[in-house]
Design an enzyme around this catalytic site. Structure first.
Site, PDB file in Angstrom:
ATOM      1  N   LYS A 196      36.030  37.948   1.172  1.00 26.63           N
ATOM      2  CA  LYS A 196      35.473  36.372   1.219  1.00 26.63           C
ATOM      3  C   LYS A 196      33.571  36.729   2.161  1.00 26.63           C
ATOM      4  O   LYS A 196      33.597  37.507   3.012  1.00 26.63           O
ATOM      5  CB  LYS A 196      36.314  36.181   2.866  1.00 26.63           C
ATOM      6  CG  LYS A 196      36.176  35.070   2.763  1.00 26.63           C
ATOM      7  CD  LYS A 196      36.554  34.374   4.418  1.00 26.63           C
ATOM      8  CE  LYS A 196      36.599  32.336   4.573  1.00 26.63           C
ATOM      9  NZ  LYS A 196      37.779  32.374   5.385  1.00 26.63           N
ATOM     10  N   LYS A 248      36.981  35.000  -2.497  1.00 23.88           N
ATOM     11  CA  LYS A 248      36.581  33.888  -2.604  1.00 23.88           C
ATOM     12  C   LYS A 248      35.015  33.731  -1.904  1.00 23.88           C
ATOM     13  O   LYS A 248      34.580  34.597  -1.820  1.00 23.88           O
ATOM     14  CB  LYS A 248      37.525  33.177  -1.435  1.00 23.88           C
ATOM     15  CG  LYS A 248      37.117  31.712  -0.728  1.00 23.88           C
ATOM     16  CD  LYS A 248      38.117  31.735   0.462  1.00 23.88           C
ATOM     17  CE  LYS A 248      37.510  30.233   1.060  1.00 23.88           C
ATOM     18  NZ  LYS A 248      38.655  30.614   2.887  1.00 23.88           N
TER      19      LYS A 248
HETATM   20  C1  PBG Z   1      38.251  30.591   7.467  1.00 23.36           C
HETATM   21  C2  PBG Z   1      37.922  28.842   6.423  1.00 23.36           C
HETATM   22  C3  PBG Z   1      37.084  28.894   5.883  1.00 23.36           C
HETATM   23  C4  PBG Z   1      37.574  28.401   4.136  1.00 23.36           C
HETATM   24  C5  PBG Z   1      38.746  28.621   4.621  1.00 23.36           C
HETATM   25  N1  PBG Z   1      38.886  29.744   5.282  1.00 23.36           N
HETATM   26  C6  PBG Z   1      35.222  28.741   6.395  1.00 23.36           C
HETATM   27  C7  PBG Z   1      34.884  29.778   7.131  1.00 23.36           C
HETATM   28  O1  PBG Z   1      35.326  31.130   6.519  1.00 23.36           O
HETATM   29  O2  PBG Z   1      34.140  29.643   7.063  1.00 23.36           O
HETATM   30  C8  PBG Z   1      36.564  27.733   3.470  1.00 23.36           C
HETATM   31  C9  PBG Z   1      37.036  27.031   2.811  1.00 23.36           C
HETATM   32  C10 PBG Z   1      36.837  26.144   1.898  1.00 23.36           C
HETATM   33  O3  PBG Z   1      35.736  26.094   2.428  1.00 23.36           O
HETATM   34  O4  PBG Z   1      37.336  25.210   1.236  1.00 23.36           O
HETATM   35  N2  PBG Z   1      39.683  29.850   8.348  1.00 23.36           N
END
Ligand code: PBG
Length: 324
Positions: A196, A248
């Site tokens: 991520k 992601k």
């Molecule tokens: C953190 C989380 C995020 C997203 C999903 N889980 C935000 C981040 O890490 O800043 C982003 C999902 C999206 O942008 O669609 N719990």
């Protein structure tokens, strides 16, 4: 000299193109991320994600029933609590909005639709970080693991088939696995956000969950410049017992997705995030691109790059246009 090698032969009719198509997108490949908020009178639109809302408990149930009826692969719940605190207690409270939502969705869909839970603290903390803070203000990895363990068990208790740790803490998969097992939840699966990235494409999500964050997540999320690191993260998560892994965002990281898919011996997911949704929506609204074709092409590309599963805010809509 005429060319003798003529790839165009296989493109001459729709039926021939269908015959030789390598990648398909079916409803079962898609997972719908949804937001459930505490204390709303009605669903609240998210302006930067046209068509996406913060659900009430009632509209969440309906969205889940619809997701099941169109044959989606799953639904992923995010909670938007009305109160935040330093350790994110709303995340572990069985009466916290995410756990209540999970319980009600599970009641609604039973085993017909896999119910997944975001296992992360950022929606619940008053500072907006994905973990708890050390006295010096840094995110305390090992202290956070203890909260994740409790959170995952609460989610499994509430009926989640799958928990999805997304906080990028080291050791989160292993810690959650042992907590689930100790609580008797040996069959609750872990979908690990293995790679991520610290991405600007999460912008609209911050509105979606009323994020409290000032600053950034670069001390725990990955540097967009790095690909090898994603393989290290994935290898660790697999060793710790991840049942599925995820990359992601999706579109700016298709190379990473491909290399993760090559080393993974478990199903691989990719998350088409809020900024990807917003980008396509905005261009389509201006008439600059064909909305429906772009949506399908973007998801097809993510599948082609190696995703078995795609999380997309278009899941339900797209599923209604696809063969089962
Ligand atoms: C953190 C989380 C995020 C997203 C999903 N889980 C935000 C981040 O890490 O800043 C982003 C999902 C999206 O942008 O669609 N719990």
């Amino acid at each position: 000299m005429y060319p003798t090698d003529r790839p165009r032969r296989l493109r001459t009719t729709p039926a021939l193109r269908r015959l030789v198509s390598e990648t398909d997108v079916r409803p079962r490949h898609l997972v719908l991320p949804v937001f459930v908020a505490e204390g709303l009178d009605g669903p609240k639109p998210i302006t930067s994600m046209p068509g996406v809302v913060q659900h009430t408990r009632e509209t969440l149930r309906k969205a889940a029933a619809e997701a099941a009826s169109v044959g989606l692969g799953g639904i992923m719940l995010f909670g938007v609590p009305s109160r935040h605190d330093a350790t994110g207690t709303g995340a572990v409270d069985p009466e916290g909005i995410l756990n209540v939502g999970l319980r009600e969705v599970r009641e609604e869909v039973g085993d017909a639709l896999p119910v997944m839970a975001d296992t992360c603290l950022d929606e619940f903390t008053d500072h907006g970080h994905c973990g708890v803070l050390a006295p010096d203000g840094s995110v305390d990895n090992d202290a956070t693991l203890e909260v994740y363990a409790e959170m995952a068990v609460a989610q499994a208790d509430a009926g989640a088939h799958v928990v999805a740790p997304s906080g990028m803490m080291d050791g989160q998969v292993g810690r959650i696995r042992s907590a689930l097992d100790a609580a008797g939840h040996v069959d609750t699966a872990i979908l690990a956000y293995s790679a991520k990235y610290a991405s600007a494409f999460y912008g609209p999500f911050r509105e979606a969950v009323d994020s409290q964050l000032k600053g950034d997540r670069r001390t725990y999320q990955q540097d967009p410049a790095n690909a090898r690191e994603a393989l290290r993260e994935t290898t660790l998560d697999l060793a710790e017992g991840a049942d599925m892994v995820m990359v992601k965002p999706a579109m700016a990281y298709l190379d990473v997705l491909r290399s993760v898919a090559e080393i993974s011996d478990v199903p691989v997911a990719a998350y088409q995030v809020s900024g990807e949704y917003a980008m396509i929506s905005a261009a389509a609204e201006r008439g600059w691109i064909d909305r429906d074709r772009t949506i399908l092409e973007s998801v097809t590309g993510i599948r082609r790059a190696g995703a078995d599963i795609v999380l997309t805010y278009w899941a339900t809509e797209l599923a209604t246009r696809l063969d089962r």
